[in-house]
Scaffold this motif. Structure first.
Motif, short mmCIF file in Angstrom:
data_model
loop_
_atom_site.label_atom_id
_atom_site.label_comp_id
_atom_site.label_asym_id
_atom_site.label_seq_id
_atom_site.Cartn_x
_atom_site.Cartn_y
_atom_site.Cartn_z
N TYR A 37 0.86 -1.17 0.00
CA TYR A 37 0.00 0.00 0.00
C TYR A 37 0.90 1.22 0.00
O TYR A 37 2.08 1.13 0.33
N ARG A 38 0.35 2.37 -0.34
CA ARG A 38 1.14 3.59 -0.31
C ARG A 38 0.30 4.76 0.18
O ARG A 38 -0.92 4.76 0.05
N GLN A 39 1.01 5.73 0.73
CA GLN A 39 0.34 6.94 1.21
C GLN A 39 1.16 8.14 0.81
O GLN A 39 2.31 8.31 1.27
N LYS A 43 -2.81 12.53 1.50
CA LYS A 43 -3.77 11.59 0.91
C LYS A 43 -3.94 10.37 1.80
O LYS A 43 -3.13 10.10 2.68
N GLN A 44 -5.02 9.64 1.53
CA GLN A 44 -5.26 8.42 2.28
C GLN A 44 -4.39 7.29 1.75
O GLN A 44 -3.95 7.30 0.60
N ARG A 45 -4.16 6.32 2.61
CA ARG A 45 -3.42 5.13 2.19
C ARG A 45 -4.23 4.38 1.15
O ARG A 45 -5.46 4.22 1.29
N GLU A 46 -3.56 3.91 0.09
CA GLU A 46 -4.26 3.22 -0.98
C GLU A 46 -3.55 1.93 -1.34
O GLU A 46 -2.33 1.80 -1.17
N ALA A 91 5.51 8.43 -2.59
CA ALA A 91 4.71 8.08 -1.41
C ALA A 91 5.56 7.26 -0.45
O ALA A 91 6.66 6.81 -0.80
N TYR A 94 4.00 0.90 2.18
CA TYR A 94 3.86 0.03 3.34
C TYR A 94 3.61 -1.41 2.91
O TYR A 94 2.78 -1.67 2.04
#
Length: 115
Positions: A37-39, A43-46, A91, A94
């Motif tokens: 995932y990335r943030q 911005k929100q984590r996506e 970003a 994660y």
């Protein structure tokens, strides 16, 4: 408990490549799916990509054709090969592992893509 440690982030120019790694330790027998995932700032984590224990991958539309997720179960490690990077890929990335109804997260690794 499962511990996840990411590595491989850094600064790269647009069009370049990076390979992220995530090593799992601890109660690895409980892990089923893994993913990245990335943030980005503000911005929100996506979701970026996920992979099942059998090796089936799933990708966000924004990275399809550029990123490849893979998994080495013998090393308890998941990888994310990122090609043709774009500034919008900048970003904190994660690593995620899930199993038995529990989600585990790494601390993240920063990827910065300059234009």
């Amino acid at each position: 408990q499962v511990q996840l440690v990411e590595s491989g982030g850094g600064l790269v120019q647009a069009g370049g490549s990076l390979r992220l790694s995530c090593a799992a330790s601890g109660s690895i027998f409980s892990i089923r799916g893994m993913g990245w995932y990335r943030q980005a700032p503000g911005k929100q984590r996506e979701l970026v990509a996920t992979i099942t224990s059998g090796g089936s991958g799933n990708y966000a539309d924004s990275v399809k054709g550029r990123f490849t997720i893979s998994r080495d179960n013998t090393k308890n490690t998941v990888y994310l090969q990122m090609n043709n990077l774009k500034p919008e890929d900048t970003a904190v990335y994660y690593c995620n592992a899930n199993g038995m109804g529990i989600n585990y997260w790494g601390k993240g690794t920063l990827v910065t893509v300059s234009s």
